[in-house]
Design a protein around this motif. Structure first.
Motif, PDB file in Angstrom:
ATOM      1  N   CYS A 245       0.851  -1.187   0.000  1.00  0.00           N
ATOM      2  CA  CYS A 245       0.000   0.000   0.000  1.00  0.00           C
ATOM      3  C   CYS A 245       0.891   1.243   0.000  1.00  0.00           C
ATOM      4  O   CYS A 245       1.695   1.442   0.917  1.00  0.00           O
ATOM      5  N   GLY A 246       0.742   2.055  -1.030  1.00  0.00           N
ATOM      6  CA  GLY A 246       1.480   3.316  -1.118  1.00  0.00           C
ATOM      7  C   GLY A 246       0.506   4.446  -1.344  1.00  0.00           C
ATOM      8  O   GLY A 246       0.292   4.874  -2.484  1.00  0.00           O
ATOM      9  N   VAL A 247      -0.126   4.906  -0.287  1.00  0.00           N
ATOM     10  CA  VAL A 247      -1.172   5.929  -0.376  1.00  0.00           C
ATOM     11  C   VAL A 247      -0.697   7.189   0.313  1.00  0.00           C
ATOM     12  O   VAL A 247      -0.317   7.159   1.486  1.00  0.00           O
ATOM     13  N   GLY A 248      -0.723   8.297  -0.411  1.00  0.00           N
ATOM     14  CA  GLY A 248      -0.376   9.585   0.174  1.00  0.00           C
ATOM     15  C   GLY A 248       1.110   9.771   0.318  1.00  0.00           C
ATOM     16  O   GLY A 248       1.919   9.161  -0.393  1.00  0.00           O
ATOM     17  N   HIS A 249       1.466  10.643   1.241  1.00  0.00           N
ATOM     18  CA  HIS A 249       2.862  10.938   1.513  1.00  0.00           C
ATOM     19  C   HIS A 249       3.327  10.152   2.737  1.00  0.00           C
ATOM     20  O   HIS A 249       2.555   9.418   3.345  1.00  0.00           O
ATOM     21  N   GLU A 250       4.579  10.350   3.107  1.00  0.00           N
ATOM     22  CA  GLU A 250       5.162   9.553   4.191  1.00  0.00           C
ATOM     23  C   GLU A 250       4.425   9.742   5.510  1.00  0.00           C
ATOM     24  O   GLU A 250       4.318   8.825   6.307  1.00  0.00           O
ATOM     25  N   THR A 251       3.895  10.950   5.745  1.00  0.00           N
ATOM     26  CA  THR A 251       3.223  11.222   7.020  1.00  0.00           C
ATOM     27  C   THR A 251       1.754  10.837   7.000  1.00  0.00           C
ATOM     28  O   THR A 251       1.080  10.942   8.025  1.00  0.00           O
TER      29      THR A 251
END
Length: 435
Positions: A245-251
């Motif tokens: 899952c790679g959703v949004g930014h790191e935070t």
């Protein structure tokens, strides 16, 4: 039993914790169970130290929690917090080890009224955590060299371009399969679930997509809300292949991140995790360097916080000097007394040794004399002369070798016979050998 906390099982009944390890274990358990966390309350005792860090408490009618907001976050404040103001704080629960205090490390602070959606996120996260949906034990490793990679996202999303660009650069030989879906809006949860099911069926039928990427770009909590859908989260845990899952930014965090086998900080990072190359390894080193820098800054923040607390507690130094002088005098007295006792003990020991030494020497001499006498007596019993005294003779041939058998002499041979008082020469006339 709270997830992450040491339970009262029999195997741990005798475990004795060090204070520091116990504080770290409690901090880890809090992080696993609650973080990230949002808290609403009334500001109390707000202050900003010379280091730039802010300290205050959030309270309501039934309790309060200490809060620390480090300078990096405090510099982003869009308003000036004041005592009595009702605010919503988002951050991470932690334990301040040097004092054993529970505290909330605040990463963002807003006036009350903006956190209803986040509260819904926390309630659903708590429910799914209790059911074991986010259990780390069921998560799988990614294939080191997948034969094909699937991507669930919007065809018009910038995240798709980022993922495809990264995969073409790193592993152009691996086919990429797109399962299109909306990633925002009312229809997005249903479309995401449909795309995921299509990927599952094709994987089971033909082995398509050995790893599946679920990605979209950054946005607000509302923009990312489709990835907090309960049906989608449960569906991720049923995937026949590993899901990244790679959703949004790191935070940014969504419930899909917790359910996936691996969470990537960005869509590009999700692609890189599935296609490890030499360049990706270098990228991982850079990422670790950033993590190390964050950890170092965090440690500096902790040290600065401790310095702030010590500065508040320091007060007048004269009292500390007096107490230190008293402890020094007590230590000196104990040292002098210990030296005197040690010296007396050594003197007593020497005196005892002086008394015991003559007795020990006499005993040793007596033992050696008796041993010498016994050895002399044993040696005398072996003297051949005593045998000759009893009437025996020692026969030798012409070379002086002892004659002990009849076969060593024949008629006409001359033998020597040694007696008790001298030696005579004999000639053999005949011989008879015993049967």
């Amino acid at each position: 039993m709270v997830e992450g906390f040491p339970g009262k099982r029999a195997s741990q009944a005798s475990l004795v914790w060090g204070v520091g390890p116990l504080m770290r274990a409690i901090a880890d358990a809090l992080a696993a169970r609650f973080n990230p966390v949002a808290v609403r309350g009334e500001v109390s005792g707000f202050s900003r130290a010379a280091s730039g860090h802010c300290y205050f408490a959030l309270k309501d009618e039934s309790g309060q929690v200490r809060c620390a907001m480090f300078r990096r976050s405090a510099d982003q404040l869009s308003f000036a917090p004041r005592d009595g103001q009702v605010v919503e704080a988002r951050g991470k629960l932690d334990v301040y080890g040097p004092r054993g205090d529970l505290q909330l490390i605040v990463e963002s602070l807003t006036p009350a009224g903006q956190g209803a959606l986040f509260e819904q996120f926390l309630r659903l996260k708590a429910l799914l955590t209790e059911e074991g949906v986010f259990d780390e034990g069921r998560k799988r490793e990614l294939p080191s060299q997948p034969k094909s990679i699937g991507v669930v996202t919007s065809l018009g999303a910038a995240a798709l371009r980022d993922v495809v660009t990264a995969l073409r650069r790193r592993v152009p030989h691996i086919p990429v399969v797109i399962y299109p879906s909306a990633v925002q809006g009312a229809q997005a949860p249903a479309e995401l679930c449909a795309a995921m099911r299509t990927a599952f069926q094709r994987h089971v039928g033909s082995g398509e997509s050995e790893v599946l990427l679920l990605v979209r770009g950054g946005g607000s909590l509302e923009d990312l809300w489709s990835f907090n859908d309960e049906t989608l989260v449960r569906l991720i845990t049923q995937a026949p292949m590993p899901v990244v899952c790679g959703v949004g930014h790191e935070t940014d965090f969504t419930l899909a991140d917790f359910a996936a086998d691996l969470r990537a900080p960005t869509p590009t990072a999700a692609a890189e995790m599935c296609a490890p190359t030499r360049e990706s390894r270098l990228g991982e080193l850079l990422y670790l360097q950033e993590r190390l820098a964050d950890a170092a800054l965090g440690e500096l923040d902790q040290r600065a916080q401790r310095l702030d607390h010590l500065g508040q507690r320091l007060g007048r130094p004269s009292g500390r000097v007096h107490n230190s002088r008293q402890r020094l005098l007590e230590a000196e007295h104990r040292l002098q007394r210990g030296l005197a006792l040690t010296a007396q003990s050594q003197r007593n020991r020497i005196q005892a040794m002086e008394k015991a030494l003559p007795l020990a020497l006499n005993h040793a001499v007596t033992q050696q004399r008796l041993r010498l006498e016994r050895s002399s007596a044993a040696l005398s019993l072996l003297d051949p002369q005593l045998v000759l005294e009893r009437g025996y003779a020692l026969l030798t041939d012409s070379r002086g070798s002892p004659v002990t058998r009849v076969a060593q002499a024949g008629p006409g041979d001359t033998l020597g016979a040694r007696l008790r008082d001298g030696e005579v020469r004999l000639k053999v006339l005949s011989k008879e050998q015993s049967p």
